[in-house]
Design a protein around this motif. Sequence first.
Motif, PDB file in Angstrom:
ATOM      1  N   ASN A 115       0.875  -1.208   0.058  1.00 20.65           N
ATOM      2  CA  ASN A 115      -0.015  -0.234   0.046  1.00 20.65           C
ATOM      3  C   ASN A 115       0.740   1.341   0.037  1.00 20.65           C
ATOM      4  OD1 ASN A 115      -2.393  -1.597  -0.078  1.00 20.65           O
ATOM      5  ND2 ASN A 115      -2.777  -1.424   2.002  1.00 20.65           N
ATOM      6  N   THR A 116       2.071   1.267   0.500  1.00 25.03           N
ATOM      7  CA  THR A 116       3.006   2.162   0.634  1.00 25.03           C
ATOM      8  C   THR A 116       4.052   2.308  -0.703  1.00 25.03           C
ATOM      9  OG1 THR A 116       4.553   1.267   1.928  1.00 25.03           O
ATOM     10  CG2 THR A 116       2.864   2.530   2.904  1.00 25.03           C
ATOM     11  N   GLY A 117       3.746   1.582  -1.715  1.00 21.36           N
ATOM     12  CA  GLY A 117       4.609   1.756  -2.833  1.00 21.36           C
ATOM     13  C   GLY A 117       5.765   0.536  -2.764  1.00 21.36           C
ATOM     14  N   ILE A 118       5.881  -0.246  -1.804  1.00 21.47           N
ATOM     15  CA  ILE A 118       7.143  -1.167  -1.928  1.00 21.47           C
ATOM     16  C   ILE A 118       6.602  -2.377  -2.814  1.00 21.47           C
ATOM     17  CG2 ILE A 118       8.807  -2.590  -0.683  1.00 21.47           C
ATOM     18  CD1 ILE A 118       8.275  -0.930   1.660  1.00 21.47           C
ATOM     19  N   THR A 119       7.462  -2.722  -3.856  1.00 18.73           N
ATOM     20  CA  THR A 119       7.127  -3.623  -4.600  1.00 18.73           C
ATOM     21  C   THR A 119       7.624  -4.699  -4.446  1.00 18.73           C
ATOM     22  OG1 THR A 119       8.411  -2.562  -6.392  1.00 18.73           O
ATOM     23  CG2 THR A 119       6.001  -2.060  -6.267  1.00 18.73           C
ATOM     24  N   SER A 120       8.848  -4.760  -4.108  1.00 20.94           N
ATOM     25  CA  SER A 120      10.010  -6.010  -3.916  1.00 20.94           C
ATOM     26  C   SER A 120       9.980  -6.233  -2.557  1.00 20.94           C
ATOM     27  CB  SER A 120      11.362  -5.304  -4.280  1.00 20.94           C
ATOM     28  OG  SER A 120      12.436  -6.674  -4.164  1.00 20.94           O
ATOM     29  N   ILE A 121       9.221  -7.563  -2.497  1.00 18.63           N
ATOM     30  CA  ILE A 121       9.118  -7.920  -1.059  1.00 18.63           C
ATOM     31  C   ILE A 121       9.461  -9.360  -1.036  1.00 18.63           C
ATOM     32  CG2 ILE A 121       7.383  -8.562   0.872  1.00 18.63           C
ATOM     33  CD1 ILE A 121       5.743  -6.355  -0.477  1.00 18.63           C
ATOM     34  N   SER A 122      10.382  -9.871  -0.156  1.00 27.55           N
ATOM     35  CA  SER A 122      10.810 -11.277   0.069  1.00 27.55           C
ATOM     36  C   SER A 122      10.311 -11.759   1.462  1.00 27.55           C
ATOM     37  CB  SER A 122      12.314 -11.243   0.040  1.00 27.55           C
ATOM     38  OG  SER A 122      12.841 -10.641  -1.421  1.00 27.55           O
ATOM     39  N   LEU A 123      10.269 -13.202   1.478  1.00 21.74           N
ATOM     40  CA  LEU A 123       9.846 -13.791   2.619  1.00 21.74           C
ATOM     41  C   LEU A 123      10.813 -14.833   3.082  1.00 21.74           C
ATOM     42  CD1 LEU A 123       7.443 -13.805   5.057  1.00 21.74           C
ATOM     43  CD2 LEU A 123       6.485 -15.573   3.274  1.00 21.74           C
TER      44      LEU A 123
END
Length: 126
Positions: A115-123
């Motif tokens: 929602n805040t614009g972070i597109t690269s998310i890893s888990l």
Amino acid sequence: MRDSFNEINITPLTDIFLVLLIIMMVIAPMLDQQGLNLAVPEVVNKEQISKDPKIMNIVVTEDNKIIYNGDAIEPADLEKFFNDNSKEYPDGLLIQADDDSEHGTIVKVMDSARNTGITSISLSRG
């Protein structure tokens, strides 16, 4: 004496194959399924790879606390936190989740980041 059959009549077999072919030709266009949307990696030169990646690390503990650099973050404050800190970490977000943490907490962190614009998310398992 009766004449024995020396040849096999394949006309009925051919009829069955033609009917099956027609059925498959009619059904095939209806089986058009949507495929997976995959993000294909792009070619990157060695010069483009940064030596010091700037990735924000968030830890989700087994008791569902969200930790950043030793400080706890309330789930209600996640979007404000990401808005304030996302500019310092252009390479994205890494969520290190404990095996016993709840799925809902991890999804809340991921949704707030998106929602805040972070597109690269890893888990990662923490």
